[in-house]
Design a protein around this motif. Structure first.
Motif, PDB file in Angstrom:
ATOM      1  N   SER A 177       0.844  -1.185   0.000  1.00 29.20           N
ATOM      2  CA  SER A 177       0.000   0.000   0.000  1.00 29.20           C
ATOM      3  C   SER A 177       0.882   1.238   0.000  1.00 29.20           C
ATOM      4  N   GLY A 178       0.511   2.203  -0.828  1.00 27.19           N
ATOM      5  CA  GLY A 178       1.278   3.440  -0.915  1.00 27.19           C
ATOM      6  C   GLY A 178       0.711   4.319  -2.008  1.00 27.19           C
ATOM      7  N   THR A 179       1.448   5.355  -2.379  1.00 29.21           N
ATOM      8  CA  THR A 179       0.985   6.258  -3.427  1.00 29.21           C
ATOM      9  C   THR A 179       0.878   5.521  -4.758  1.00 29.21           C
ATOM     10  N   GLY A 180      -0.332   5.437  -5.285  1.00 31.76           N
ATOM     11  CA  GLY A 180      -0.546   4.771  -6.566  1.00 31.76           C
ATOM     12  C   GLY A 180      -0.482   3.262  -6.503  1.00 31.76           C
TER      13      GLY A 180
ATOM     14  N   PHE B  71      -2.140  -3.017 -15.282  1.00 30.45           N
ATOM     15  CA  PHE B  71      -3.157  -3.406 -14.300  1.00 30.45           C
ATOM     16  C   PHE B  71      -2.525  -4.016 -13.045  1.00 30.45           C
ATOM     17  N   SER B  72      -1.269  -3.702 -12.776  1.00 31.98           N
ATOM     18  CA  SER B  72      -0.554  -4.378 -11.688  1.00 31.98           C
ATOM     19  C   SER B  72      -0.427  -3.559 -10.406  1.00 31.98           C
ATOM     20  N   SER B  73      -0.917  -2.329 -10.391  1.00 29.47           N
ATOM     21  CA  SER B  73      -0.675  -1.462  -9.229  1.00 29.47           C
ATOM     22  C   SER B  73      -1.826  -1.415  -8.228  1.00 29.47           C
ATOM     23  N   VAL B  74      -3.041  -1.590  -8.698  1.00 33.95           N
ATOM     24  CA  VAL B  74      -4.209  -1.504  -7.807  1.00 33.95           C
ATOM     25  C   VAL B  74      -5.099  -2.729  -8.009  1.00 33.95           C
ATOM     26  N   VAL B  75      -5.160  -3.572  -6.981  1.00 34.31           N
ATOM     27  CA  VAL B  75      -6.029  -4.748  -6.975  1.00 34.31           C
ATOM     28  C   VAL B  75      -6.713  -4.781  -5.616  1.00 34.31           C
TER      29      VAL B  75
ATOM     30  N   PRO C 196       2.620   5.862 -14.063  1.00 35.92           N
ATOM     31  CA  PRO C 196       2.449   5.688 -12.615  1.00 35.92           C
ATOM     32  C   PRO C 196       1.478   6.679 -11.980  1.00 35.92           C
ATOM     33  N   SER C 197       1.231   7.798 -12.652  1.00 37.80           N
ATOM     34  CA  SER C 197       0.367   8.826 -12.063  1.00 37.80           C
ATOM     35  C   SER C 197      -0.943   9.030 -12.808  1.00 37.80           C
ATOM     36  N   GLU C 198      -1.213   8.207 -13.818  1.00 39.09           N
ATOM     37  CA  GLU C 198      -2.412   8.416 -14.639  1.00 39.09           C
ATOM     38  C   GLU C 198      -3.208   7.129 -14.778  1.00 39.09           C
ATOM     39  N   PHE C 199      -4.275   7.000 -13.975  1.00 34.12           N
ATOM     40  CA  PHE C 199      -5.183   5.867 -14.075  1.00 34.12           C
ATOM     41  C   PHE C 199      -6.355   6.275 -14.956  1.00 34.12           C
ATOM     42  N   VAL C 200      -6.685   5.427 -15.915  1.00 31.08           N
ATOM     43  CA  VAL C 200      -7.702   5.806 -16.902  1.00 31.08           C
ATOM     44  C   VAL C 200      -8.996   5.008 -16.787  1.00 31.08           C
ATOM     45  N   GLY C 201      -9.010   3.959 -15.978  1.00 30.90           N
ATOM     46  CA  GLY C 201     -10.241   3.186 -15.856  1.00 30.90           C
ATOM     47  C   GLY C 201     -10.081   2.005 -14.918  1.00 30.90           C
ATOM     48  N   ASP C 202     -11.222   1.419 -14.559  1.00 33.98           N
ATOM     49  CA  ASP C 202     -11.235   0.290 -13.628  1.00 33.98           C
ATOM     50  C   ASP C 202     -11.919  -0.921 -14.248  1.00 33.98           C
ATOM     51  N   LEU C 203     -11.383  -2.080 -13.942  1.00 34.30           N
ATOM     52  CA  LEU C 203     -12.040  -3.339 -14.259  1.00 34.30           C
ATOM     53  C   LEU C 203     -12.823  -3.788 -13.035  1.00 34.30           C
ATOM     54  N   ASP C 204     -14.080  -4.188 -13.244  1.00 31.05           N
ATOM     55  CA  ASP C 204     -14.889  -4.735 -12.164  1.00 31.05           C
ATOM     56  C   ASP C 204     -15.057  -6.227 -12.403  1.00 31.05           C
TER      57      ASP C 204
ATOM     58  N   THR D  76     -11.741  -4.978  -7.814  1.00 33.66           N
ATOM     59  CA  THR D  76     -11.505  -3.822  -8.677  1.00 33.66           C
ATOM     60  C   THR D  76     -10.034  -3.782  -9.040  1.00 33.66           C
ATOM     61  N   VAL D  77      -9.755  -3.741 -10.336  1.00 32.22           N
ATOM     62  CA  VAL D  77      -8.384  -3.677 -10.836  1.00 32.22           C
ATOM     63  C   VAL D  77      -8.270  -2.435 -11.705  1.00 32.22           C
ATOM     64  N   SER D  78      -7.399  -1.515 -11.326  1.00 35.84           N
ATOM     65  CA  SER D  78      -7.278  -0.244 -12.041  1.00 35.84           C
ATOM     66  C   SER D  78      -6.189  -0.293 -13.098  1.00 35.84           C
ATOM     67  N   GLY D  79      -6.455   0.389 -14.223  1.00 34.08           N
ATOM     68  CA  GLY D  79      -5.499   0.434 -15.334  1.00 34.08           C
ATOM     69  C   GLY D  79      -4.894   1.811 -15.479  1.00 34.08           C
ATOM     70  N   SER D  80      -3.600   1.862 -15.700  1.00 38.33           N
ATOM     71  CA  SER D  80      -2.906   3.145 -15.824  1.00 38.33           C
ATOM     72  C   SER D  80      -2.045   3.181 -17.077  1.00 38.33           C
ATOM     73  N   VAL D  81      -1.815   4.403 -17.572  1.00 36.89           N
ATOM     74  CA  VAL D  81      -0.921   4.600 -18.722  1.00 36.89           C
ATOM     75  C   VAL D  81       0.426   5.150 -18.266  1.00 36.89           C
TER      76      VAL D  81
END
Length: 241
Positions: A108-111, A187-191, A210-218, A203-208
């Motif tokens: 757990s941490g930033t991003g 999709f490896s940073s937020v599960v 390290p600082s830009e998440f563009v959507g979530d998988l449910d 919920t698995v978040s996708g980013s382009v």
């Protein structure tokens, strides 16, 4: 003869005293180590999770207690208050018997927010097989990130089980240098897992970047043939996309 008996009695007393002082019973040690549960199920306070010898905010072994039953599990996770395990006691496979559901935080941490899901059969105290969200995403979700119009436009495609979702972001504070974006969504940073509602979700978040998440998988879990697997997966773009 009388002196000999006295010597033998004194020797036995001294030996007993040393054993009592230097070697506390294992049951005493166990009870002391498990005196403070990491989590208790809101549905039943007798369902508890304990960390075994946590160190520097982490544990590598845990004890699950359900009433008078206990089992030791080789789980690792955070023991910090803010990221301590979540514990629930609910019927999540619809067999009329409640299960113990444990959500551990691995990082757990930033991003970054990485969790792990475990489900235990309370009758056998054995774990059910649970497909990880990461495994389901790696096998069933594919993506691409394209730069168009001289790198001024970003086109993102997410393919889930053969169905494609597209989006063309229009504005972002991070798009001044889109050339730094990854060629695929990460999709490896937020599960994260959710056991507060039925059915179980992830919920698995996708980013382009390290600082830009563009959507979530449910991801919705289903129970089939004695195991929990990931069923339907949906994608939802983040605002303002």
């Amino acid at each position: 003869m009388f002196k000999l008996l006295i010597v033998i009695l004194l020797s036995m007393l001294l030996s007993s005293s040393v054993m009592t002082t230097d070697h506390p019973s294992s049951s005493m040690v166990t009870e002391t180590a498990l005196s403070h549960p990491l989590a208790s199920a809101p549905e039943d306070p007798s369902v508890r999770l304990y960390a075994v010898s946590p160190s520097q905010g982490l544990f590598h072994s845990a004890v699950l207690e359900i009433g008078q039953q206990r089992c030791t599990l080789q789980w690792s996770g955070s023991a910090d208050i803010s990221t301590a395990p979540q514990l629930f006691y609910r019927d999540v496979n619809e067999d009329g018997i409640r299960e113990a559901i444990v959500i551990l935080t691995r990082a757990s941490g930033t991003g970054v927010e990485l969790q792990e899901l475990h489900i235990v059969n309370v009758q056998t105290m054995e774990e059910y097989a649970v497909e990880s969200a990461e495994n389901a995403v790696s096998q069933r979700v594919h993506s691409s990130v394209e730069l168009r119009d001289h790198n001024r436009q970003v086109h993102i495609a997410v393919m889930i089980d053969g169905t494609t979702h597209t989006m063309d972001p229009k504005a972002s504070v991070f798009y001044d240098d889109p050339a730094q974006f990854t060629k695929h969504l990460d999709f490896s940073s937020v599960v994260m897992y959710d056991a507060e509602q039925f059915p179980l979700h992830a919920t698995v978040s996708g980013s382009v970047s390290p600082s830009e998440f563009v959507g979530d998988l449910d991801l919705k879990y289903v129970y089939e043939q004695g195991r929990f697997r990931v069923g339907p997966i949906k994608f939802e773009a983040s605002s303002p996309f």
